[in-house]
Design an enzyme around this catalytic site. Structure first.
Site, PDB file in Angstrom:
ATOM      1  N   GLU A 143       7.937 -44.390 -16.608  1.00 48.54           N
ATOM      2  CA  GLU A 143       8.058 -42.929 -16.759  1.00 48.54           C
ATOM      3  C   GLU A 143       7.459 -42.477 -18.088  1.00 48.54           C
ATOM      4  O   GLU A 143       8.159 -41.913 -18.930  1.00 48.54           O
ATOM      5  CB  GLU A 143       9.537 -42.524 -16.720  1.00 48.54           C
ATOM      6  CG  GLU A 143      10.296 -42.974 -15.499  1.00 48.54           C
ATOM      7  CD  GLU A 143      11.819 -42.932 -15.690  1.00 48.54           C
ATOM      8  OE1 GLU A 143      12.279 -42.541 -16.786  1.00 48.54           O
ATOM      9  OE2 GLU A 143      12.534 -43.308 -14.766  1.00 48.54           O
ATOM     10  N   PRO A 144       6.188 -42.736 -18.313  1.00 51.90           N
ATOM     11  CA  PRO A 144       5.615 -42.349 -19.606  1.00 51.90           C
ATOM     12  C   PRO A 144       5.316 -40.857 -19.674  1.00 51.90           C
ATOM     13  O   PRO A 144       4.833 -40.272 -18.706  1.00 51.90           O
ATOM     14  CB  PRO A 144       4.298 -43.146 -19.638  1.00 51.90           C
ATOM     15  CG  PRO A 144       3.908 -43.249 -18.198  1.00 51.90           C
ATOM     16  CD  PRO A 144       5.198 -43.303 -17.402  1.00 51.90           C
ATOM     17  N   CYS A 176      10.706 -16.875 -40.367  1.00 52.44           N
ATOM     18  CA  CYS A 176      11.581 -16.746 -41.538  1.00 52.44           C
ATOM     19  C   CYS A 176      12.581 -17.885 -41.619  1.00 52.44           C
ATOM     20  O   CYS A 176      13.796 -17.674 -41.494  1.00 52.44           O
ATOM     21  CB  CYS A 176      12.291 -15.399 -41.473  1.00 52.44           C
ATOM     22  SG  CYS A 176      11.098 -14.085 -41.264  1.00 52.44           S
ATOM     23  N   ARG A 198       4.736 -39.020 -23.320  1.00 53.21           N
ATOM     24  CA  ARG A 198       3.907 -38.906 -24.516  1.00 53.21           C
ATOM     25  C   ARG A 198       2.633 -39.741 -24.453  1.00 53.21           C
ATOM     26  O   ARG A 198       1.572 -39.307 -24.904  1.00 53.21           O
ATOM     27  CB  ARG A 198       4.746 -39.347 -25.715  1.00 53.21           C
ATOM     28  CG  ARG A 198       4.131 -39.123 -27.059  1.00 53.21           C
ATOM     29  CD  ARG A 198       4.976 -39.779 -28.156  1.00 53.21           C
ATOM     30  NE  ARG A 198       6.379 -39.740 -27.960  1.00 53.21           N
ATOM     31  CZ  ARG A 198       7.216 -38.902 -28.597  1.00 53.21           C
ATOM     32  NH1 ARG A 198       6.744 -38.057 -29.485  1.00 53.21           N
ATOM     33  NH2 ARG A 198       8.520 -38.928 -28.359  1.00 53.21           N
ATOM     34  N   TYR A 204       5.392 -32.609 -25.910  1.00 57.03           N
ATOM     35  CA  TYR A 204       6.524 -31.959 -26.572  1.00 57.03           C
ATOM     36  C   TYR A 204       6.047 -30.915 -27.586  1.00 57.03           C
ATOM     37  O   TYR A 204       6.684 -30.693 -28.604  1.00 57.03           O
ATOM     38  CB  TYR A 204       7.447 -32.999 -27.224  1.00 57.03           C
ATOM     39  CG  TYR A 204       7.848 -34.100 -26.259  1.00 57.03           C
ATOM     40  CD1 TYR A 204       8.706 -33.814 -25.195  1.00 57.03           C
ATOM     41  CD2 TYR A 204       7.350 -35.394 -26.376  1.00 57.03           C
ATOM     42  CE1 TYR A 204       9.060 -34.802 -24.284  1.00 57.03           C
ATOM     43  CE2 TYR A 204       7.701 -36.387 -25.469  1.00 57.03           C
ATOM     44  CZ  TYR A 204       8.561 -36.089 -24.432  1.00 57.03           C
ATOM     45  OH  TYR A 204       8.892 -37.070 -23.522  1.00 57.03           O
TER      46      TYR A 204
HETATM   47  N1  LLP Z   1      12.276 -41.058 -19.015  1.00 53.94           N
HETATM   48  C1  LLP Z   1      13.406 -40.479 -19.464  1.00 53.94           C
HETATM   49  C2  LLP Z   1      14.654 -40.699 -18.733  1.00 53.94           C
HETATM   50  C3  LLP Z   1      13.383 -39.704 -20.642  1.00 53.94           C
HETATM   51  O1  LLP Z   1      14.502 -39.163 -21.085  1.00 53.94           O
HETATM   52  C4  LLP Z   1      12.154 -39.510 -21.328  1.00 53.94           C
HETATM   53  C5  LLP Z   1      12.091 -38.695 -22.542  1.00 53.94           C
HETATM   54  C6  LLP Z   1      11.006 -40.115 -20.808  1.00 53.94           C
HETATM   55  C7  LLP Z   1      11.103 -40.878 -19.660  1.00 53.94           C
HETATM   56  C8  LLP Z   1       9.671 -39.958 -21.442  1.00 53.94           C
HETATM   57  O2  LLP Z   1       9.608 -40.436 -22.734  1.00 53.94           O
HETATM   58  P1  LLP Z   1       8.175 -40.608 -23.458  1.00 53.94           P
HETATM   59  O3  LLP Z   1       7.382 -41.576 -22.631  1.00 53.94           O
HETATM   60  O4  LLP Z   1       7.526 -39.283 -23.508  1.00 53.94           O
HETATM   61  O5  LLP Z   1       8.524 -41.118 -24.781  1.00 53.94           O
HETATM   62  N2  LLP Z   1      11.087 -34.095 -27.792  1.00 53.94           N
HETATM   63  C9  LLP Z   1      10.988 -35.444 -28.324  1.00 53.94           C
HETATM   64  C10 LLP Z   1      10.981 -36.484 -27.259  1.00 53.94           C
HETATM   65  C11 LLP Z   1      12.157 -36.416 -26.313  1.00 53.94           C
HETATM   66  C12 LLP Z   1      12.088 -37.433 -25.202  1.00 53.94           C
HETATM   67  C13 LLP Z   1      13.103 -37.161 -24.154  1.00 53.94           C
HETATM   68  N3  LLP Z   1      13.073 -38.078 -23.051  1.00 53.94           N
HETATM   69  C14 LLP Z   1       9.764 -35.526 -29.234  1.00 53.94           C
HETATM   70  O6  LLP Z   1       9.101 -34.505 -29.426  1.00 53.94           O
HETATM   71  O7  LLP Z   1       9.465 -36.574 -29.806  1.00 53.94           O
END
Ligand code: LLP
Length: 434
Positions: free
Chosen positions: A287-288, A356, A290, A385
């Protein structure tokens, strides 16, 4: 790694100068590279080719429907966390049967909608949720496909606000309780136990925590598989990307350069994890978010003022924390580069927005080329994000978004008109003129 680079001193996205885009569509502006999105998806897909696998893009990282459509066309599934996200998948031409539904707070209405659309699986985060899904499925005379989200209690070694796989966090079911929860689930007659899931955190810069978690899960997964005839094991998302030093001249084979400092590559990820997963004989889901969208986007903003105080050099730009919250929220680092390459000495600079709040900044005391009013700069690695966490704080409209594909570009989100910010507000009855 991405398709942003300088060509004759001008920042380009694929074959288009970013300045030409911002002149056409205004500032602040998100710019996405379709080629980067595609290559990230394909590199991951290729790295996992030895396994029966599916990529469920975590759309929370960037859910613009043009971005989603790009991935849907490549065959991607989606990790969704709300009815709104699932509706977006469908609007973008994605396939609900390739979607997994995560999140600790699924409402009855969301469960009903997801069952009607025929999603691949619910990733269940608690026992009360199991009961609820069973009940809703029963009313619809359906069998709900589920996986239990396991909290393996492994430290992902990342920022505290984006760690999810330890017992400090609200997510999943504790490793030690998982078998008992499946045993209960097996008694609920409207559930189909399809698999098992975990996700330990985001922006993981090493493969080690993934490997630790998979190793910890192996025996349990095998046991559960033989008991309940599972189909899949989802190892979640979390692959980290480069934020610092994200721009080097020449995009070709970026990730092969040592200076690129890419922390985790699809091949290093796969080399470690595929051998651990292969023997399980299950479909592996990842589940990528980012990794696919992060380096595929930038946020372009215009310098409005330069202000020198006794101590500091502030560059005030027209983007703010409502457009890109990550620096304010996580102290996140985003590389900042001018759209026109500048020579000469650098100056210690704070780049700040007009909101602000003192936390409305993009960098502090960073050596940057001397900037002046009217210059445009880009915040790199803002595809994940970034826009997705945007808000209208200070009644600022949501930024416009552009998708680039070679020499072509298209506005894929129109800048929000200011009046629409308060469209759903109204005066109270007693305030209205008779
Ligand atoms: N699967 C689940 C269950 C998740 O909760 C998340 C992210 C992902 C996959 C994907 O994660 P990634 O591959 O994108 O790392 N707003 C934060 C990141 C929050 C991630 C939340 N869950 C930031 O800006 O760094």
């Amino acid at each position: 790694m991405h398709d942003f680079r300088y060509v004759a001193g001008q920042l380009f996205c694929e074959e288009i100068s970013v300045e030409s885009l911002v002149k056409k569509h205004g500032s602040p502006l998100y710019v996405y590279s379709q080629r980067t999105l595609t290559s990230h998806y394909q590199r991951l897909d290729a790295a996992l080719s030895e396994l029966d696998h599916s990529i469920c893009y975590a759309m929370k990282s960037n859910s613009n429907i043009a971005v989603m459509h790009t991935l849907a066309k490549l065959g991607s599934g989606f990790d969704v966390v709300s009815e709104g996200e699932l509706r977006r998948v469908i609007a973008a031409g994605g396939d609900a049967s390739k979607c997994v539904f995560a999140g600790v707070g699924k409402t009855e209405q969301e469960i009903r909608y997801a069952l009607d659309q025929g999603i691949y699986a619910f990733n269940v985060e608690s026992e009360p949720e199991l009961e609820r899904i069973n009940r809703v499925a029963g009313k619809l005379k359906k069998k709900a496909p589920i996986a239990v989200r396991v909290n393996p209690n492994v430290d992902a070694n990342t920022h505290a606000k984006i760690t999810t796989g330890t017992y400090e966090n609200k997510f999943g079911i504790a490793f030690e309780e998982v078998e008992a929860v499946y045993a209960r689930a097996a008694k609920l007659k409207n559930l189909h136990l399809r698999g098992v899931q975990m996700h330990i955190g985001s922006q993981l810069t090493e493969v080690a925590p993934f490997a630790t978690a998979v190793r910890k899960m192996q025996a349990l997964v095998e046991k559960l598989k033989s008991k309940y005839a599972f189909e899949f094991f989802s190892i979640g998302g979390g692959l980290g990307i480069v934020y610092e030093g994200a721009l080097v001249s020449g995009a070709a084979a970026w990730w092969k350069r040592p200076e690129a400092r890419e922390i985790l590559t699809p091949s290093s990820y796969a080399q470690t994890l595929v051998p651990l997963l292969k023997g399980l004989g299950l479909r592996v889901l990842i589940e990528p978010g980012r990794f696919i969208s992060g380096n595929a986007g930038i946020l372009v903003t215009r310098v409005e003022y330069v202000k020198r105080t006794g101590k500091k050099n502030f560059v005030i730009v027209d983007a703010a924390m409502n457009d890109l919250l990550r620096p304010a929220f996580y102290d996140a680092y985003h590389e900042i580069v001018p759209l026109r390459k500048k020579r000469g000495a650098t100056l210690s600079t704070d780049v700040v927005g007009p909101i602000c709040e003192s936390s409305d900044y993009f960098c502090k005391d960073r050596p940057l080329p001397k900037l002046g009013e009217g210059d445009y700069i880009a915040l790199l690695s803002a595809g994940a994000y970034g826009s997705a966490m945007g808000s209208t704080y200070n009644s600022r409209s949501l930024a416009a978004e552009v998708l680039v594909n070679g020499k072509k570009s298209a506005l894929v989100r129109t800048r929000q008109e200011l009046e629409t910010i308060w469209r759903y507000e109204s005066l109270a009855t007693w305030q209205q003129p008779r």
